[in-house]
Enzyme design. Structure first.
Site, PDB file in Angstrom:
ATOM      1  N   ASP A   1       0.828  -1.207   0.000  1.00 48.31           N
ATOM      2  CA  ASP A   1       0.000   0.000   0.000  1.00 48.31           C
ATOM      3  C   ASP A   1       0.860   1.254   0.000  1.00 48.31           C
ATOM      4  O   ASP A   1       1.729   1.424   0.861  1.00 48.31           O
ATOM      5  CB  ASP A   1      -0.899   0.001   1.241  1.00 48.31           C
ATOM      6  CG  ASP A   1      -1.709   1.280   1.368  1.00 48.31           C
ATOM      7  OD1 ASP A   1      -2.613   1.494   0.543  1.00 48.31           O
ATOM      8  OD2 ASP A   1      -1.430   2.081   2.293  1.00 48.31           O
TER       9      ASP A   1
ATOM     10  N   TYR B   1       3.071  10.065   0.469  1.00 50.19           N
ATOM     11  CA  TYR B   1       3.916   9.457   1.497  1.00 50.19           C
ATOM     12  C   TYR B   1       5.383   9.829   1.290  1.00 50.19           C
ATOM     13  O   TYR B   1       5.913   9.715   0.179  1.00 50.19           O
ATOM     14  CB  TYR B   1       3.773   7.943   1.502  1.00 50.19           C
ATOM     15  CG  TYR B   1       2.446   7.425   2.007  1.00 50.19           C
ATOM     16  CD1 TYR B   1       1.544   8.254   2.678  1.00 50.19           C
ATOM     17  CD2 TYR B   1       2.087   6.096   1.832  1.00 50.19           C
ATOM     18  CE1 TYR B   1       0.331   7.779   3.150  1.00 50.19           C
ATOM     19  CE2 TYR B   1       0.867   5.599   2.303  1.00 50.19           C
ATOM     20  CZ  TYR B   1      -0.003   6.453   2.951  1.00 50.19           C
ATOM     21  OH  TYR B   1      -1.201   5.964   3.412  1.00 50.19           O
TER      22      TYR B   1
ATOM     23  N   SER C   1      -3.725   2.271  10.721  1.00 47.38           N
ATOM     24  CA  SER C   1      -3.351   2.515  12.125  1.00 47.38           C
ATOM     25  C   SER C   1      -3.965   1.462  13.049  1.00 47.38           C
ATOM     26  O   SER C   1      -4.621   1.786  14.037  1.00 47.38           O
ATOM     27  CB  SER C   1      -3.756   3.926  12.570  1.00 47.38           C
ATOM     28  OG  SER C   1      -2.910   4.901  12.024  1.00 47.38           O
TER      29      SER C   1
ATOM     30  N   THR D   1       4.340  -0.618  10.182  1.00 44.38           N
ATOM     31  CA  THR D   1       5.669  -0.825  10.747  1.00 44.38           C
ATOM     32  C   THR D   1       6.720  -1.034   9.658  1.00 44.38           C
ATOM     33  O   THR D   1       6.423  -1.579   8.584  1.00 44.38           O
ATOM     34  CB  THR D   1       5.673  -2.029  11.703  1.00 44.38           C
ATOM     35  OG1 THR D   1       6.981  -2.189  12.273  1.00 44.38           O
ATOM     36  CG2 THR D   1       5.290  -3.309  10.987  1.00 44.38           C
TER      37      THR D   1
END
Length: 309
Positions: free
Chosen positions: A45, A50, A219, A275
Site C-alpha cells: 500500500d 507518502y 493505524s 511498521t
C-alpha cells in the site's frame, strides 16, 4: 496467510503499508519486502503523498527493489491520490487524478496500478470528473481496480451516481481502541453515551459488507488518531493484560492478537501494517491465522474501553 474477498478476486488479510520507508536505505527496504513476502503478504500500500514530497516513498520502493517484470506480476501495488499538501486542499478533479496516476506509474516503475484509492473526501468533488478519469485509466490499462479511503456511505453513493467501476475497498482507521465504526452501532440509541453518537453518516461497516467493499484498517495498533500505540502502553494496562494472556494462549506475540481482533470480524477486513520492522511484520501477519472466539473478541472490545450495553 488467510485471504479475504477483494473485488472479483481475493487478497491477503494483512497488507504492507509503505508510508514510513522514506528514511530507510535500500537494504532495509529489501529486507522489509522479503519479510512481508515470506509472511504471505503480496499486497503493498502506497500513496502519492507518502514521504513528505509527492511520490517519494513510491520512488524509494521502486529504487530499492528493482523488481523484475516477473516479480512485479506476483504482487499487488495499491496507491492513493487526492491530497495536495502544498496547497492545503483535496482534489478529485479529472486533471489531478490522471496526473497523479502518471506520477505514481513513473515513481513505481510499473505500467499499471493494481488498485487506486481516492485518499480523503474532496468536498468539491464532481462525480462526473472522477468517472471520466476512472474510465480513461481503466481503458488504457493504467489502473486495474478502484476504491476510496476515509469515505462515508453517502460519499460513496455520490461517487456511484457516475462511476461505473466497482469500488472495491475503503481504507478506514480502526484498532481495538479506535473503533467508532464498530462501537457506535453496538451502543445505538443509548441516550447519554458518547459512544452512541452517529458520526460520518453511520453504518459504514454494514454498508461495505452489503456492497462488497473490503475495509482496509489503517493505524491498527494506534490508541487514537496518531496518539501512539496501545501495545505495551501503561495507559492501556487492562487491555494489554488481556492481550498478553491471549498471546500466551495462542503462542503468538501481542501484535498478532491486535491483528486478530480486526481479522476476526465477519466483514473480512484487511489490516494495513505501518511498521518498518521486519520482525513486527511477520509477528503481525501471524495474527491473521488466529481465530479468536466470540468471547475473546468481546473481552478485547470491553478492555479497549468500549461500552457493551
Amino acid at each position: 496467510m488467510k485471504t479475504v474477498p477483494f473485488g472479483s478476486t481475493t487478497a491477503p488479510a494483512v497488507i504492507a503499508g509503505m508510508m514510513r520507508i522514506d528514511d530507510k536505505d535500500d537494504a532495509h527496504i529489501r529486507t522489509l519486502y522479503r519479510a512481508a513476502r515470506d509472511a504471505g503478504i503480496d499486497f503493498f500500500d502506497h500513496a502519492d503523498i507518502y514521504g513528505g514530497s509527492m511520490h517519494h516513498c513510491e520512488t524509494r520502493f521502486a529504487d530499492a527493489l528493482q523488481l523484475s517484470s516477473a516479480e512485479r506480476d506476483e504482487i499487488v501495488l495499491q496507491t492513493k491520490c487526492g491530497i495536495v499538501p502544498a496547497q492545503g486542499m483535496f482534489d478529485f478533479s479529472y486533471e489531478h487524478i490522471t496526473a497523479q496516476v502518471e506520477g505514481s506509474l513513473r515513481a513505481l516503475r510499473t505500467d499499471r496500478i493494481d488498485v487506486l484509492l481516492l485518499h480523503r473526501p474532496d468536498a468539491l468533488v464532481e462525480p462526473d470528473e472522477v468517472a471520466r478519469a476512472f474510465d480513461e485509466l481503466e481503458a488504457s490499462g493504467k489502473v486495474k481496480a478502484f476504491g476510496v479511503s476515509n469515505h462515508t456511505p453517502r460519499q460513496i453513493d455520490l461517487l456511484r451516481t457516475a462511476v461505473r467501476q466497482p469500488l472495491v475497498a475503503n481504507q478506514l482507521q480502526l484498532s481495538i481502541t479506535h473503533a467508532p465504526i464498530i462501537a457506535q452501532p453496538v451502543a445505538a440509541n443509548m441516550a447519554g453515551s458518547d459512544q452512541s453518537i452517529v458520526r460520518d453518516g453511520g453504518g459504514i461497516v454494514e454498508y461495505c459488507r452489503i456492497n462488497g467493499i473490503t475495509i482496509q484498517a489503517w493505524s491498527p495498533f494506534q490508541g487514537g488518531f496518531f496518539t501512539g500505540v496501545f501495545l505495551g502502553n501503561p495507559e492501556y494496562a487492562e487491555l494489554n493484560a488481556v492481550i498478553d494472556r491471549l498471546a500466551a494462549s495462542y503462542d503468538v506475540t501481542p501484535i498478532a492478537i491486535a491483528t486478530a481482533w480486526i481479522t476476526r470480524h465477519p466483514a473480512k477486513m484487511q489490516v494495513v501494517l505501518g511498521t518498518t520492522t521486519p520482525q513486527r511484520v511477520q509477528d503481525a501477519a501471524a495474527g491473521a491465522d488466529v481465530e479468536l472466539t466470540r468471547a475473546e473478541w468481546y473481552e478485547l472490545f470491553r478492555a479497549g474501553g468500549h461500552l457493551l450495553p
